[in-house]
Motif scaffolding. Structure first.
Motif: not given
Length: 149
Positions: A29-35, A41-43, A48-49
């Protein structure tokens, strides 16, 4: 006979499952809120990473690593090219193939995104009282050790 439900004592295995579930859910949930707050765009960021980590790759290799179809990855790479975040280059081992490489703009974007996300976490931490921040500080070595397994 009592109408009260008997108190249930969780066994160590059940406690561990409960802790794991709470930790997983909290981190997700923390990761989703930060994203969401960072607006990326997560993908696209994952691609890039991945390129930063592995170097230039073919679209098919990226698709396999990111567990998406080649068609989806093609669209992602095209979008990243349009933003000048990646560049397509000739594959030196196969003149017919193309590699996707991180551009200077893409490398800078990754750094900016990481800095922004760190700032967003710091803002959330700053809203906690000292007792909760101390608990998180104390838990960091244990959480980091989970990453080394």
């Amino acid at each position: 006979m009592s109408d009260e439900a008997p108190s249930v004592s969780l066994g160590r295995g059940e406690e561990l499952i409960e802790e794991a579930s709470r930790l997983r859910l909290g981190i997700a949930r923390l990761q989703r809120r930060i994203r969401i707050d960072s607006g990326d765009s997560p993908l696209q960021l994952a691609v890039l990473s991945t390129i930063e980590l592995h170097g230039a790759l073919r679209v098919s290799e990226l698709a396999k690593i990111e567990a998406v179809s080649v068609a989806t990855m093609s669209r992602v790479v095209t979008a990243l090219c349009e933003k000048a975040l990646v560049e397509r280059t000739a594959d030196p081992l196969d003149g017919r193939g193309k590699l996707v490489a991180l551009s200077h703009v893409g490398r800078a974007r990754l750094q900016e995104t990481r800095s922004l996300r760190t700032t967003l976490v710091a803002r959330r931490l700053s809203r906690l009282d000292e007792e909760h921040r101390a608990a998180i500080r104390a838990a960091l070595p244990a959480i980091e050790s989970l990453l080394n397994e």
